[in-house]
Design a protein around this motif. Structure first.
Motif, PDB file in Angstrom:
ATOM      1  N   ARG A   1      -4.351  -8.739   3.322  1.00  0.00           N
ATOM      2  CA  ARG A   1      -5.339  -7.683   3.461  1.00  0.00           C
ATOM      3  C   ARG A   1      -5.142  -6.972   4.794  1.00  0.00           C
ATOM      4  O   ARG A   1      -5.200  -7.586   5.861  1.00  0.00           O
ATOM      5  CB  ARG A   1      -6.759  -8.265   3.354  1.00  0.00           C
TER       6      ARG A   1
ATOM      7  N   ASP B   1      -1.470  -3.555   3.244  1.00  0.00           N
ATOM      8  CA  ASP B   1      -2.021  -4.319   2.121  1.00  0.00           C
ATOM      9  C   ASP B   1      -0.851  -4.700   1.223  1.00  0.00           C
ATOM     10  O   ASP B   1      -0.019  -3.853   0.893  1.00  0.00           O
ATOM     11  CB  ASP B   1      -3.024  -3.480   1.331  1.00  0.00           C
TER      12      ASP B   1
ATOM     13  N   GLU C   1       0.836  -1.201   0.000  1.00  0.00           N
ATOM     14  CA  GLU C   1       0.000   0.000   0.000  1.00  0.00           C
ATOM     15  C   GLU C   1       0.868   1.247   0.000  1.00  0.00           C
ATOM     16  O   GLU C   1       1.915   1.290   0.634  1.00  0.00           O
ATOM     17  CB  GLU C   1      -0.924   0.008   1.218  1.00  0.00           C
TER      18      GLU C   1
ATOM     19  N   SER D   1      -1.466 -12.745  -1.161  1.00  0.00           N
ATOM     20  CA  SER D   1      -2.071 -11.443  -0.874  1.00  0.00           C
ATOM     21  C   SER D   1      -2.284 -11.291   0.623  1.00  0.00           C
ATOM     22  O   SER D   1      -2.603 -12.254   1.326  1.00  0.00           O
ATOM     23  CB  SER D   1      -3.418 -11.308  -1.592  1.00  0.00           C
TER      24      SER D   1
ATOM     25  N   ASP E   1       0.694  -7.544  -2.047  1.00  0.00           N
ATOM     26  CA  ASP E   1       0.609  -8.649  -2.999  1.00  0.00           C
ATOM     27  C   ASP E   1       2.019  -8.996  -3.441  1.00  0.00           C
ATOM     28  O   ASP E   1       2.777  -8.112  -3.845  1.00  0.00           O
ATOM     29  CB  ASP E   1      -0.228  -8.270  -4.227  1.00  0.00           C
TER      30      ASP E   1
END
Length: 202
Positions: free
Chosen positions: A180, A162, A124, A178, A164
Motif C-alpha cells: 500500500r 501501490d 499503480e 500487496s 500486488d
C-alpha cells in the motif's frame, strides 16, 4: 511348582504385515506432507519478498534516493536497486557494464526458491510520473523494461507504489503480496488455488 511363561517371537508373516501397513500409511501420508512442505515454501517466499520491500523502503528513506523493485514475470528472478537516472551515471562516473538483468548479469539478480515463480502483478498506473524530469530513468540496466515487470518504487518520504504480486508453486497454489503506497506496508494473503489456465506463462 510355577509354570514357565512361554515367549513367542514375531513370525515372518506378522513382520510382513507390519511392513505392508507402514508402506500403506506412508503412501497415504506422503502427498499430504508434500503439499504442506510446498505450501510452506510458498509462504516463506512471500515473506521474503515482503522483507525485500521493507528493506528497500528503509534504504530509500536513509539514502534519500528512490529505490526500485522489479521481477521477472513467469520467472524466479527479482532485483532491488536504486533508481539509476542517466545523469546519475554520468556524474558518478559509473563505468560498470549496465545491461538488462539476466542470469549472468552483473546486477546480481536474486531468485525465489526452487519451484516458486512470479505469476503476475499490478502496480499503480502512472507511478513513473512521480519522478522529476531529472530523475528520468536511463533506458539501460534495471531501469529498462525489457523482460522485467514495471517498477515498484520506494520513495525517500516512506511512500511507495501501490502493488500486488502473485506467487505460484508447481501445485497451482498461489499467494498474494500487496503493498500500500501511502503507508509503504506490505501484507501477505492466505494461500489459494488457481485453475490451470491462470498459471500458464504468457
Amino acid at each position: 511348582m510355577s509354570r514357565r511363561r512361554r515367549h513367542h517371537g514375531l513370525t515372518l508373516l506378522e513382520i510382513l504385515l507390519v511392513l505392508a501397513l507402514l508402506v500403506i500409511i506412508g503412501a497415504v501420508a506422503a502427498p499430504a506432507i508434500g503439499r504442506f512442505v510446498q505450501t510452506q515454501r510458498l509462504r516463506d517466499s512471500a515473506n521474503l519478498i515482503r522483507g525485500e520491500w521493507s528493506r528497500a523502503r528503509v534504504q530509500a528513506m536513509k539514502s534519500g534516493r528512490i529505490h526500485v523493485f522489479r521481477y521477472e514475470p513467469a520467472g524466479r528472478q527479482y532485483v532491488v536497486d536504486y533508481w539509476m537516472a542517466a545523469d546519475d551515471q554520468l556524474e558518478a562516473g559509473d563505468d560498470r557494464e549496465v545491461v538488462t538483468p539476466e542470469i549472468d548479469s552483473p546486477w546480481d539478480a536474486e531468485k525465489l526458491p526452487e519451484g516458486i515463480r512470479f505469476l503476475l502483478g499490478q502496480t499503480e498506473e502512472g507511478a513513473e510520473q512521480r519522478l522529476d524530469v531529472a530523475e528520468a530513468p536511463a533506458e539501460t540496466g534495471i531501469n529498462s523494461g525489457a523482460g522485467w515487470s514495471p517498477p515498484i518504487l520506494f520513495y525517500s518520504d516512506g511512500t511507495t507504489s501501490d502493488a500486488d504480486i502473485v506467487l505460484v508453486n508447481k501445485r497451482n497454489t498461489a499467494i498474494r503480496i500487496s503493498l500500500r503506497g501511502l503507508t509503504g506496508i506490505g501484507t501477505v494473503s492466505d494461500t489459494f488455488r488457481l485453475d490451470n489456465t491462470a498459471t500458464e506463462a504468457p
